[in-house]
Design a protein around this motif. Structure first.
Motif, PDB file in Angstrom:
ATOM      1  N   ARG A  62      19.955   7.634  -5.028  1.00 34.77           N
ATOM      2  CA  ARG A  62      20.149   6.361  -4.310  1.00 34.77           C
ATOM      3  C   ARG A  62      19.002   6.119  -3.337  1.00 34.77           C
ATOM      4  NH1 ARG A  62      26.596   6.801  -3.318  1.00 34.77           N
ATOM      5  NH2 ARG A  62      27.218   5.913  -5.322  1.00 34.77           N
ATOM      6  N   GLN A  63      18.565   7.191  -2.649  1.00 28.93           N
ATOM      7  CA  GLN A  63      17.446   7.060  -1.719  1.00 28.93           C
ATOM      8  C   GLN A  63      16.156   6.711  -2.463  1.00 28.93           C
ATOM      9  OE1 GLN A  63      17.593  10.876   0.215  1.00 28.93           O
ATOM     10  NE2 GLN A  63      19.138  10.226   1.721  1.00 28.93           N
ATOM     11  N   VAL A  64      15.928   7.342  -3.615  1.00 33.24           N
ATOM     12  CA  VAL A  64      14.739   7.054  -4.419  1.00 33.24           C
ATOM     13  C   VAL A  64      14.796   5.609  -4.922  1.00 33.24           C
ATOM     14  CG1 VAL A  64      13.545   7.613  -6.587  1.00 33.24           C
ATOM     15  CG2 VAL A  64      14.312   9.456  -5.070  1.00 33.24           C
ATOM     16  N   LEU A  65      15.960   5.193  -5.397  1.00 29.43           N
ATOM     17  CA  LEU A  65      16.120   3.818  -5.890  1.00 29.43           C
ATOM     18  C   LEU A  65      15.862   2.808  -4.777  1.00 29.43           C
ATOM     19  CD1 LEU A  65      16.923   1.844  -8.143  1.00 29.43           C
ATOM     20  CD2 LEU A  65      19.301   2.126  -7.412  1.00 29.43           C
ATOM     21  N   ALA A  66      16.378   3.056  -3.595  1.00 28.78           N
ATOM     22  CA  ALA A  66      16.147   2.143  -2.464  1.00 28.78           C
ATOM     23  C   ALA A  66      14.659   2.058  -2.139  1.00 28.78           C
ATOM     24  CB  ALA A  66      16.943   2.602  -1.247  1.00 28.78           C
ATOM     25  N   ALA A  67      13.964   3.188  -2.175  1.00 27.55           N
ATOM     26  CA  ALA A  67      12.523   3.192  -1.896  1.00 27.55           C
ATOM     27  C   ALA A  67      11.774   2.411  -2.983  1.00 27.55           C
ATOM     28  CB  ALA A  67      12.007   4.625  -1.815  1.00 27.55           C
ATOM     29  N   LYS A  68      12.158   2.596  -4.255  1.00 25.20           N
ATOM     30  CA  LYS A  68      11.510   1.879  -5.363  1.00 25.20           C
ATOM     31  C   LYS A  68      11.772   0.369  -5.259  1.00 25.20           C
ATOM     32  CE  LYS A  68       9.891   5.347  -7.830  1.00 25.20           C
ATOM     33  NZ  LYS A  68       8.495   5.522  -8.128  1.00 25.20           N
ATOM     34  N   GLU A  69      12.987  -0.016  -4.879  1.00 30.37           N
ATOM     35  CA  GLU A  69      13.303  -1.442  -4.723  1.00 30.37           C
ATOM     36  C   GLU A  69      12.476  -2.052  -3.600  1.00 30.37           C
ATOM     37  OE1 GLU A  69      17.546  -1.385  -4.185  1.00 30.37           O
ATOM     38  OE2 GLU A  69      17.909  -1.744  -6.324  1.00 30.37           O
ATOM     39  N   LYS A  70      12.299  -1.325  -2.526  1.00 29.04           N
ATOM     40  CA  LYS A  70      11.493  -1.812  -1.410  1.00 29.04           C
ATOM     41  C   LYS A  70      10.042  -1.982  -1.846  1.00 29.04           C
ATOM     42  CE  LYS A  70      10.167  -0.852   3.348  1.00 29.04           C
ATOM     43  NZ  LYS A  70      10.227   0.067   4.481  1.00 29.04           N
ATOM     44  N   THR A  71       9.515  -1.012  -2.592  1.00 31.27           N
ATOM     45  CA  THR A  71       8.141  -1.101  -3.101  1.00 31.27           C
ATOM     46  C   THR A  71       7.991  -2.290  -4.038  1.00 31.27           C
ATOM     47  OG1 THR A  71       7.929   1.300  -2.944  1.00 31.27           O
ATOM     48  CG2 THR A  71       6.326   0.157  -4.335  1.00 31.27           C
ATOM     49  N   ALA A  72       8.955  -2.495  -4.931  1.00 25.97           N
ATOM     50  CA  ALA A  72       8.915  -3.628  -5.864  1.00 25.97           C
ATOM     51  C   ALA A  72       8.947  -4.949  -5.109  1.00 25.97           C
ATOM     52  CB  ALA A  72      10.083  -3.549  -6.839  1.00 25.97           C
ATOM     53  N   TYR A  73       9.761  -5.033  -4.070  1.00 23.19           N
ATOM     54  CA  TYR A  73       9.842  -6.245  -3.264  1.00 23.19           C
ATOM     55  C   TYR A  73       8.491  -6.554  -2.616  1.00 23.19           C
ATOM     56  CZ  TYR A  73      11.005  -9.379   0.551  1.00 23.19           C
ATOM     57  OH  TYR A  73      11.007 -10.435   1.432  1.00 23.19           O
ATOM     58  N   GLU A  74       7.864  -5.523  -2.049  1.00 24.44           N
ATOM     59  CA  GLU A  74       6.567  -5.715  -1.391  1.00 24.44           C
ATOM     60  C   GLU A  74       5.509  -6.157  -2.392  1.00 24.44           C
ATOM     61  OE1 GLU A  74       5.696  -5.692   1.851  1.00 24.44           O
ATOM     62  OE2 GLU A  74       7.822  -5.465   2.276  1.00 24.44           O
ATOM     63  N   LEU A  75       5.494  -5.560  -3.578  1.00 25.07           N
ATOM     64  CA  LEU A  75       4.528  -5.944  -4.605  1.00 25.07           C
ATOM     65  C   LEU A  75       4.743  -7.393  -5.045  1.00 25.07           C
ATOM     66  CD1 LEU A  75       4.472  -2.676  -6.755  1.00 25.07           C
ATOM     67  CD2 LEU A  75       2.667  -3.528  -5.243  1.00 25.07           C
ATOM     68  N   LYS A  76       5.990  -7.787  -5.235  1.00 25.04           N
ATOM     69  CA  LYS A  76       6.302  -9.171  -5.628  1.00 25.04           C
ATOM     70  C   LYS A  76       5.879 -10.146  -4.540  1.00 25.04           C
ATOM     71  CE  LYS A  76      10.203  -8.104  -8.638  1.00 25.04           C
ATOM     72  NZ  LYS A  76      11.650  -8.196  -8.799  1.00 25.04           N
ATOM     73  N   ARG A  77       6.109  -9.754  -3.291  1.00 21.77           N
ATOM     74  CA  ARG A  77       5.729 -10.620  -2.173  1.00 21.77           C
ATOM     75  C   ARG A  77       4.217 -10.816  -2.155  1.00 21.77           C
ATOM     76  NH1 ARG A  77       3.770 -10.017   2.623  1.00 21.77           N
ATOM     77  NH2 ARG A  77       3.917  -7.762   2.639  1.00 21.77           N
ATOM     78  N   LYS A  78       3.478  -9.733  -2.370  1.00 21.79           N
ATOM     79  CA  LYS A  78       2.021  -9.828  -2.391  1.00 21.79           C
ATOM     80  C   LYS A  78       1.515 -10.666  -3.558  1.00 21.79           C
ATOM     81  CE  LYS A  78       1.138  -5.495   0.045  1.00 21.79           C
ATOM     82  NZ  LYS A  78       0.630  -4.115  -0.074  1.00 21.79           N
TER      83      LYS A  78
END
Length: 201
Positions: A62-78
């Motif tokens: 769950r912690q890894v998934l949350a970190a991956k979702e945060k990274t994906a969000y940042e990449l999409k935002r950029k």
């Protein structure tokens, strides 16, 4: 029983506190020492250890998934990808998937076949001809009615009754307006107060 009676005393310094006699009462299954039927104590302990490991792995995942979702969000935002754009892309892709699906293709083909059968049938052709003829006849009838009305209005305008009516309207108009056409009738307010030459404003 005496300690229970003492706790009821409202003047007691221990009022509201749980007596020690209740904390020593064992609750079945609370200590976790009961072994399920059909298992030995060692098997039960091994299963508990395995369950603990699996639960720890779930927390880690769950912690890894949350970190991956945060990274994906940042990449999409950029990249400038907004949730609305993603929704549009998903909808477009979904619609393309529907259009290429076998059910959609078969339905489209079937509707095309039915359309050809209907438009090629004698009943359809007869109905189309009948409606076309009805439209032509209606158009001709409306043209005739329009011509008749125009002719009747022209005849009515040339009739003695209309001429008499027209003369009366003209007489009333000249009385209301006066002899304005001759230059001796009523004047408008702007004509009554002509502008003066050399006025300051």
């Amino acid at each position: 029983m005496e300690s229970a009676n003492q706790d009821i005393n409202l003047n007691s310094p221990n009022k509201g506190l749980v007596s020690n006699s209740l904390t020593d009462v064992p609750v079945q299954g609370a200590t976790g020492t009961t072994v399920p039927v059909g298992l030995t104590e060692d098997e039960s302990e091994e299963l508990k250890n395995e369950l603990t490991k699996v639960e720890d792995e779930i927390v880690t995942l769950r912690q890894v998934l949350a970190a991956k979702e945060k990274t994906a969000y940042e990449l999409k935002r950029k990249l400038g990808l907004t949730p609305l754009n993603e929704l549009k892309q998903n909808f477009t892709k979904g619609w393309q998937d529907v259009q290429t699906s076998s059910a959609y293709v078969k339905t489209s083909e079937k509707l095309g076949e039915w359309n050809e059968k209907v438009t090629g049938s004698d009943l359809y052709k007869k109905t189309q001809e009948t409606l076309s003829q009805a439209g032509q006849k209606t158009s001709a009838a409306l043209t005739t009615v329009g011509s008749v009305i125009t002719k009747k209005l022209g005849d009515m305008r040339n009739s003695p009754s209309f001429k008499s009516f027209e003369d009366r309207v003209g007489t009333i108009k000249s009385k209301v307006v006066g002899g304005r056409e001759n230059g001796d009738g009523l004047q408008s307010p702007t004509e009554m107060n002509p502008t003066q030459d050399g006025a300051p404003f």
